[in-house]
Design a protein around this motif. Structure first.
Motif, PDB file in Angstrom:
ATOM      1  N   GLY A  98       2.317  -5.287  11.195  1.00  0.00           N
ATOM      2  CA  GLY A  98       3.052  -4.028  11.223  1.00  0.00           C
ATOM      3  C   GLY A  98       3.830  -3.782   9.946  1.00  0.00           C
ATOM      4  N   LEU A  99       4.460  -4.818   9.404  1.00  0.00           N
ATOM      5  CA  LEU A  99       5.219  -4.661   8.160  1.00  0.00           C
ATOM      6  C   LEU A  99       4.297  -4.374   6.984  1.00  0.00           C
ATOM      7  CD1 LEU A  99       7.843  -7.537   8.553  1.00  0.00           C
ATOM      8  CD2 LEU A  99       8.249  -5.077   8.718  1.00  0.00           C
ATOM      9  N   ILE A 100       3.172  -5.075   6.917  1.00  0.00           N
ATOM     10  CA  ILE A 100       2.222  -4.860   5.820  1.00  0.00           C
ATOM     11  C   ILE A 100       1.747  -3.410   5.802  1.00  0.00           C
ATOM     12  CG2 ILE A 100      -0.092  -5.407   4.986  1.00  0.00           C
ATOM     13  CD1 ILE A 100       0.389  -8.294   5.891  1.00  0.00           C
ATOM     14  N   PHE A 101       1.368  -2.891   6.968  1.00  0.00           N
ATOM     15  CA  PHE A 101       0.858  -1.524   7.016  1.00  0.00           C
ATOM     16  C   PHE A 101       1.978  -0.498   6.855  1.00  0.00           C
ATOM     17  CE2 PHE A 101      -3.081  -3.354   8.259  1.00  0.00           C
ATOM     18  CZ  PHE A 101      -4.046  -2.389   7.995  1.00  0.00           C
ATOM     19  N   SER A 102       3.195  -0.837   7.265  1.00  0.00           N
ATOM     20  CA  SER A 102       4.316   0.076   7.018  1.00  0.00           C
ATOM     21  C   SER A 102       4.539   0.247   5.524  1.00  0.00           C
ATOM     22  CB  SER A 102       5.595  -0.467   7.683  1.00  0.00           C
ATOM     23  OG  SER A 102       5.467  -0.475   9.087  1.00  0.00           O
ATOM     24  N   TRP A 103       4.430  -0.854   4.778  1.00  0.00           N
ATOM     25  CA  TRP A 103       4.544  -0.765   3.314  1.00  0.00           C
ATOM     26  C   TRP A 103       3.341  -0.031   2.723  1.00  0.00           C
ATOM     27  CZ3 TRP A 103       5.644  -6.705   3.207  1.00  0.00           C
ATOM     28  CH2 TRP A 103       6.946  -6.941   3.674  1.00  0.00           C
ATOM     29  N   PHE A 104       2.168  -0.261   3.299  1.00  0.00           N
ATOM     30  CA  PHE A 104       0.952   0.393   2.817  1.00  0.00           C
ATOM     31  C   PHE A 104       1.040   1.909   2.980  1.00  0.00           C
ATOM     32  CE2 PHE A 104      -3.564   1.656   3.760  1.00  0.00           C
ATOM     33  CZ  PHE A 104      -4.048   1.489   2.482  1.00  0.00           C
ATOM     34  N   PHE A 135      -2.579   7.322  14.812  1.00  0.00           N
ATOM     35  CA  PHE A 135      -3.830   6.819  14.239  1.00  0.00           C
ATOM     36  C   PHE A 135      -3.560   5.786  13.143  1.00  0.00           C
ATOM     37  CE2 PHE A 135      -4.626  11.189  15.712  1.00  0.00           C
ATOM     38  CZ  PHE A 135      -5.564  10.905  16.691  1.00  0.00           C
ATOM     39  N   GLY A 136      -2.432   5.946  12.434  1.00  0.00           N
ATOM     40  CA  GLY A 136      -2.060   4.942  11.448  1.00  0.00           C
ATOM     41  C   GLY A 136      -1.749   3.596  12.097  1.00  0.00           C
ATOM     42  N   ILE A 137      -1.072   3.634  13.234  1.00  0.00           N
ATOM     43  CA  ILE A 137      -0.754   2.386  13.942  1.00  0.00           C
ATOM     44  C   ILE A 137      -2.024   1.755  14.506  1.00  0.00           C
ATOM     45  CG2 ILE A 137       0.574   1.367  15.819  1.00  0.00           C
ATOM     46  CD1 ILE A 137       2.530   3.706  15.562  1.00  0.00           C
ATOM     47  N   ILE A 138      -2.914   2.576  15.048  1.00  0.00           N
ATOM     48  CA  ILE A 138      -4.174   2.047  15.585  1.00  0.00           C
ATOM     49  C   ILE A 138      -4.985   1.380  14.485  1.00  0.00           C
ATOM     50  CG2 ILE A 138      -6.370   2.677  16.661  1.00  0.00           C
ATOM     51  CD1 ILE A 138      -4.867   4.914  18.126  1.00  0.00           C
ATOM     52  N   MET A 212       6.519  -0.457  13.709  1.00  0.00           N
ATOM     53  CA  MET A 212       6.177   0.547  12.705  1.00  0.00           C
ATOM     54  C   MET A 212       6.892   1.879  12.903  1.00  0.00           C
ATOM     55  SD  MET A 212       2.096  -0.289  12.317  1.00  0.00           S
ATOM     56  CE  MET A 212       1.848   0.782  10.896  1.00  0.00           C
ATOM     57  N   THR A 213       7.098   2.305  14.152  1.00  0.00           N
ATOM     58  CA  THR A 213       7.699   3.632  14.358  1.00  0.00           C
ATOM     59  C   THR A 213       8.765   3.662  15.439  1.00  0.00           C
ATOM     60  OG1 THR A 213       6.015   4.267  15.992  1.00  0.00           O
ATOM     61  CG2 THR A 213       5.555   4.781  13.677  1.00  0.00           C
TER      62      THR A 213
END
Length: 272
Positions: A98-104, A135-138, A212-213
């Motif tokens: 979750g942290l990696i994609f939040s930064w992404f 969709f970003g979280i998925i 993430m959210t």
């Protein structure tokens, strides 16, 4: 152990769902009131819709995992490195994912907004836009789930009967025909496990939404498990009975899928 930690808590959750209770004071019997309130709650329908999106898109992990497993099931230079890279998402926690994609996705320094800005001229804050946040979280959840399905299929590919493969080659079967008629039928056990785990993972998605959210923006990324947490266990929610009713609905949905899977498995065993 199963009775103490699974069966009894399920029964208690169902029982609590018929009460108005804040978790501390006296519980008041209200019957089906919590379930009736759910039917008039827009947040419940938003959470249910998001769970459907999770379920539908999460199933993409199965064919993607199979494709990667087929690629990795070869003897080529550097294949161990490739396997390690594809295996990596499976061994890290959901919080880290979750942290990696939040930064992404971050609009200030994230890679994705920079790429979108380069091609479209404007950067998009994925997790701040209620149209795209779910969709970003998925997508973040699919990363480790594909790795898990890949591992299952790699194990299945190692157990394929080589005699059937050789016989098919003698009959000039190759390419897609070989895959569809010889390889995939022998991967049914792996496919079954991948399907069960993927469906359950999609329905009980919580970690990534929380990290993430936190259900935002404006509650647009809530799923049933996170909605239950908000209502009963978060600092803003003390409606234990209402949260239990949400949990019972989620359990009923999962029970339908699990029952279908078990019924199919028993039918296959009897036919075998």
């Amino acid at each position: 152990m199963f009775l103490l930690y699974v069966i009894i808590p399920i029964g208690q959750s169902i029982w609590i769902s018929f009460y108005d209770w804040d978790g501390l004071g006296a519980a008041k019997w209200i019957g089906l009131r919590n379930y009736i309130d759910l039917l008039d709650d827009d947040s419940f329908y938003t959470s249910l819709k998001n769970n459907v999106w999770w379920l539908v898109l999460y199933l993409l992990a199965i064919p993607a995992g199979l494709a990667i497993a087929l690629f990795l099931n070869q003897t080529v230079t550097g294949i161990r490195l490739y396997k390690s890279l594809f295996f990596f998402p499976f061994v890290i926690s959901q919080v880290v994912v979750g942290l990696i994609f939040s930064w992404f996705y971050a609009p200030d320094f994230g890679l994705l907004p920079r790429i979108l800005g380069f091609f479209t001229g404007s950067e998009t804050a994925i997790l701040a836009d209620e149209r795209y946040a779910t969709f970003g979280i998925i997508a973040a959840g699919l990363w480790p789930q594909i790795a898990y399905c890949m591992i299952l299929y790699l194990t299945g590919l190692n157990n394929i009967n080589p005699e059937q493969v050789e016989a098919a080659r003698m009959d000039n079967a190759k390419g897609f025909a070989m895959l569809w008629h010889i390889v995939i039928p022998q991967l049914r056990p792996a496919t079954f496990i991948a399907l069960v785990v993927t469906v359950i993972g999609a329905l009980r998605s919580f970690d990534l939404v929380s990290i993430m959210t936190a259900g935002g923006p404006y509650g647009s990324t809530r799923v049933l498990s996170y909605f239950m947490y908000e209502q009963s266990l978060s600092e803003y929610g003390t409606a234990m009975g209402y949260g239990a009713a949400i949990a019972v609905v989620l359990f009923a949905i999962m029970l339908v899928f699990i029952s279908l899977f078990i019924t199919r498995m028993l039918m296959q065993e009897r036919n075998g």
